[in-house]
Design a protein around this motif. Structure first.
Motif, short mmCIF file in Angstrom:
data_model
loop_
_atom_site.label_atom_id
_atom_site.label_comp_id
_atom_site.label_asym_id
_atom_site.label_seq_id
_atom_site.Cartn_x
_atom_site.Cartn_y
_atom_site.Cartn_z
N LEU A 63 -24.42 -0.21 17.73
CA LEU A 63 -22.76 -1.24 17.30
C LEU A 63 -22.92 -0.93 15.84
O LEU A 63 -24.23 -1.26 15.09
CB LEU A 63 -23.19 -2.79 17.37
CG LEU A 63 -21.92 -3.26 17.35
CD1 LEU A 63 -20.79 -2.59 18.34
CD2 LEU A 63 -21.75 -4.44 17.46
N TYR A 64 -22.12 0.20 15.54
CA TYR A 64 -22.24 0.57 14.50
C TYR A 64 -21.73 -0.48 12.92
O TYR A 64 -20.51 -1.58 13.51
CB TYR A 64 -20.45 1.96 14.37
CG TYR A 64 -20.84 2.91 15.08
CD1 TYR A 64 -21.74 4.06 14.30
CD2 TYR A 64 -19.94 3.27 16.24
CE1 TYR A 64 -22.27 5.36 14.47
CE2 TYR A 64 -20.34 4.69 16.27
CZ TYR A 64 -21.26 5.43 15.65
OH TYR A 64 -21.61 6.94 16.67
N ASN A 65 -22.00 -0.55 11.60
CA ASN A 65 -21.58 -1.05 10.83
C ASN A 65 -20.09 -1.28 11.10
O ASN A 65 -19.40 -0.27 11.25
CB ASN A 65 -21.69 -0.61 9.80
CG ASN A 65 -23.57 -1.25 9.73
OD1 ASN A 65 -23.67 -2.32 10.60
ND2 ASN A 65 -24.26 -0.90 9.49
N ARG A 66 -19.43 -2.13 10.48
CA ARG A 66 -17.70 -2.21 9.91
C ARG A 66 -17.45 -3.07 9.00
O ARG A 66 -18.05 -3.71 8.17
CB ARG A 66 -17.16 -2.97 11.54
CG ARG A 66 -17.70 -3.52 11.93
CD ARG A 66 -18.67 -3.80 12.40
NE ARG A 66 -19.44 -5.45 12.90
CZ ARG A 66 -20.85 -5.57 13.72
NH1 ARG A 66 -21.60 -4.17 14.05
NH2 ARG A 66 -20.99 -6.97 14.22
N ILE A 67 -16.00 -3.40 8.46
CA ILE A 67 -15.57 -3.37 7.70
C ILE A 67 -13.94 -4.73 7.51
O ILE A 67 -14.05 -4.05 9.21
CB ILE A 67 -15.06 -3.04 6.14
CG1 ILE A 67 -14.10 -1.68 6.59
CG2 ILE A 67 -16.28 -2.23 5.83
CD1 ILE A 67 -13.48 -1.24 5.24
N ASP A 68 -13.75 -5.91 7.32
CA ASP A 68 -12.37 -6.59 7.52
C ASP A 68 -11.69 -5.44 6.63
O ASP A 68 -11.73 -5.51 5.37
CB ASP A 68 -12.98 -7.66 6.42
CG ASP A 68 -10.97 -8.24 7.04
OD1 ASP A 68 -10.41 -7.54 7.41
OD2 ASP A 68 -11.30 -9.37 6.95
N VAL A 69 -11.28 -4.23 7.69
CA VAL A 69 -10.30 -3.19 6.50
C VAL A 69 -8.96 -4.17 5.37
O VAL A 69 -9.15 -3.33 5.32
CB VAL A 69 -9.84 -1.87 7.56
CG1 VAL A 69 -8.98 -1.38 7.03
CG2 VAL A 69 -10.48 -1.57 8.59
N ASP A 70 -8.13 -4.71 6.36
CA ASP A 70 -7.96 -5.24 5.42
C ASP A 70 -7.77 -6.19 4.27
O ASP A 70 -7.43 -5.61 2.95
CB ASP A 70 -6.42 -6.16 6.06
CG ASP A 70 -5.69 -5.88 7.02
OD1 ASP A 70 -5.20 -4.50 7.44
OD2 ASP A 70 -5.42 -6.44 8.19
N ALA A 71 -9.12 -6.86 4.36
CA ALA A 71 -9.73 -7.71 3.45
C ALA A 71 -9.86 -6.75 1.77
O ALA A 71 -10.13 -6.83 0.97
CB ALA A 71 -10.41 -8.48 3.72
N VAL A 72 -10.93 -5.62 2.35
CA VAL A 72 -10.93 -4.08 1.95
C VAL A 72 -10.40 -3.70 1.14
O VAL A 72 -10.07 -3.53 0.03
CB VAL A 72 -12.06 -3.49 3.08
CG1 VAL A 72 -12.51 -1.87 1.59
CG2 VAL A 72 -13.44 -4.13 2.91
N LYS A 73 -8.72 -3.15 1.62
CA LYS A 73 -7.93 -3.08 1.21
C LYS A 73 -7.01 -4.12 0.19
O LYS A 73 -6.86 -2.84 -1.46
CB LYS A 73 -7.24 -2.71 2.11
CG LYS A 73 -7.14 -1.30 2.50
CD LYS A 73 -6.06 -0.67 4.25
CE LYS A 73 -6.37 0.30 4.93
NZ LYS A 73 -6.27 1.82 3.66
N GLN A 74 -6.63 -4.80 0.84
CA GLN A 74 -6.16 -5.83 -0.05
C GLN A 74 -7.62 -5.74 -1.79
O GLN A 74 -6.72 -6.43 -2.43
CB GLN A 74 -6.29 -7.06 0.52
CG GLN A 74 -5.08 -7.28 1.22
CD GLN A 74 -4.93 -8.41 1.50
OE1 GLN A 74 -5.79 -9.42 1.43
NE2 GLN A 74 -4.45 -8.47 3.41
N SER A 75 -8.46 -5.91 -1.83
CA SER A 75 -9.42 -6.16 -2.58
C SER A 75 -9.62 -5.07 -3.85
O SER A 75 -10.35 -4.63 -5.44
CB SER A 75 -10.69 -6.58 -2.54
OG SER A 75 -11.82 -4.70 -1.78
N LEU A 76 -8.91 -3.66 -2.75
CA LEU A 76 -8.73 -2.46 -4.30
C LEU A 76 -7.66 -2.89 -5.51
O LEU A 76 -6.77 -2.91 -5.17
CB LEU A 76 -8.84 -1.44 -3.44
CG LEU A 76 -9.51 -0.66 -2.46
CD1 LEU A 76 -9.19 0.33 -1.15
CD2 LEU A 76 -11.09 0.25 -2.46
N LEU A 77 -8.50 -2.76 -6.29
CA LEU A 77 -7.34 -2.79 -7.73
C LEU A 77 -6.45 -1.55 -8.30
O LEU A 77 -7.16 -0.31 -6.82
CB LEU A 77 -8.39 -2.07 -8.77
CG LEU A 77 -9.37 -3.29 -9.06
CD1 LEU A 77 -10.17 -3.36 -10.37
CD2 LEU A 77 -8.37 -4.56 -9.50
N PRO A 78 -5.87 -1.28 -8.21
CA PRO A 78 -4.88 0.05 -7.93
C PRO A 78 -5.33 1.07 -8.95
O PRO A 78 -6.08 0.91 -10.07
CB PRO A 78 -3.37 -0.43 -8.82
CG PRO A 78 -3.58 -2.19 -9.07
CD PRO A 78 -4.94 -2.79 -8.52
#
Length: 374
Positions: free
Chosen positions: A160-175
């Motif tokens: 069972l691969y590791n994973r991320i909350d994709v939306d949350a990670v994208k929203q946390s990214l600085l421009p």
């Protein structure tokens, strides 16, 4: 119904591992009780655990060595107070505690190689095999565990691969511009980045050598940015000096929540030796970065469909890929990486896979929980 969730500690990256497994039960009939064997109570950890309840037993690492009788007694008391359906335990020690303290079926999660390489470590899990499901973070880790536990059915040692909350990670990214300002990087600098502990297993030495060899063919304003700390920091800085690239290499040190800054980079390189998985690859994919990866360990499984690989330790191959990456047309590869991230390494994908594995293990071995409620 409750799920008991036992973690050895919450220091990075294990707080995120705890979050990943608690998130599997969002929207389900289950409530998750996460127990940390070591570490003092911490409100931020409690929030980051994504659980219905968090319990800190507060032991030191020294106190949970050996038989861990105190932890076993406290877990037994907790289990007697609730209606627990099964237990999830991360790594070997929490698995031992779960097996000795409870009669519950146990999903044992393994993040590293060689957890059961020693015969003494195999004794207990072999005794309790009928109520165990082993989940490994990559096929690479899984295949080694199947070698160590050869008589176990394949259904009981799965990936069972590791994973991320994709939306949350994208929203946390600085421009990009803001991230570069925070890291003190000029707008026109071409940035090759590596994020990880400065340790032999991460093999930043090969990265430095490959970078030095490629540098004459890279843009004049190229910078190699290395984020992280570790025992090899001084050795790696000395190597950069010997290679004559110290002015083009910056050791940033430990950066809290480093993934927020990934859009500051132009290229991400993972040079690790036998990386069990490589969470930073998912973070780089979320930031839509081109990636170069060594051909060793679980990282290959994450990026092989879209990223160039180089033979572990090969300075020549890495150098060539660094040069090729400058002019490589990546738009279609970035889209492929984004699709793979959603379909294979997201919380949603893991939730489907987890319950499939539980069902499969139940069909094979009826001492595991029957068709767990969604």
């Amino acid at each position: 119904m409750y799920v008991l969730h036992i973690c050895h500690s919450y220091y990075p990256p294990f707080l995120d591992c705890a979050r990943q497994y608690a998130a599997l039960f969002q929207g389900s009939p289950y409530k998750v009780v996460t127990v940390y064997l070591t570490g003092k109570p911490d409100a931020e950890v409690e929030r980051g655990s994504a659980s219905d309840e968090v319990i800190f037993l507060g032991y030191s690492s020294k106190q949970v060595r050996g038989l861990k009788l105190g932890a076993i007694a406290k877990i037994r008391q907790l289990v007697n107070s609730r209606d627990f359906a099964f237990c999830i335990a991360h790594r070997a020690k929490p698995t031992y505690v779960a097996l000795l303290a409870t009669n519950l079926p146990v999903v044992s999660v393994h993040h590293n190689y060689d957890d059961y390489g020693r015969f003494s470590r195999r004794i207990l899990v072999n005794l309790y095999r009928k109520r165990l499901l082993m989940l490994c973070v990559s096929d690479s880790v899984r295949d080694q565990m199947r070698q160590h536990l050869k008589h176990w059915p394949a259904e009981q040692i799965q990936t069972l691969y590791n994973r991320i909350d994709v939306d949350a990670v994208k929203q946390s990214l600085l421009p990009r511009q803001e991230a570069r300002q925070m890291l003190d990087i000029d707008d026109d600098t071409y940035v090759i980045a590596n994020v990880g502990r400065l340790h032999r297993d991460k093999d930043q030495a090969t990265l430095l050598r490959g970078f030095a060899q490629a540098l004459p063919q890279l843009p004049a304003n190229t910078l190699l940015l290395i984020l992280g700390k570790g025992p090899l920091e001084q050795d790696l800085k000395a190597l950069a000096n010997r290679l004559g690239v110290a002015n083009q290499v910056r050791f940033v040190g430990q950066v809290p929540d480093a993934r927020r800054y990934f859009r500051a980079f132009d290229l991400f390189v993972l040079s690790s030796d036998h990386e069990p998985f490589g969470m930073v690859l998912l973070e780089a994919m979320a930031a839509e970065l081109p990636i170069i990866c060594s051909d060793s360990g679980g990282g290959v499984e994450v990026v092989r469909a879209f990223a160039p690989l180089f033979t572990l330790g090969s300075v020549e191959e890495l150098s060539r890929e660094l040069v090729n990456s400058v002019d490589y047309k990546i738009d279609n590869k970035i889209q492929l990486a984004s699709d793979i991230l959603i379909h294979s390494f997201s919380d949603e994908a893991a939730r489907i896979r987890f319950f499939e594995l539980i069902d499969r293990a139940w069909i094979h071995n009826k001492t595991l929980p029957p068709r767990v409620l969604r």
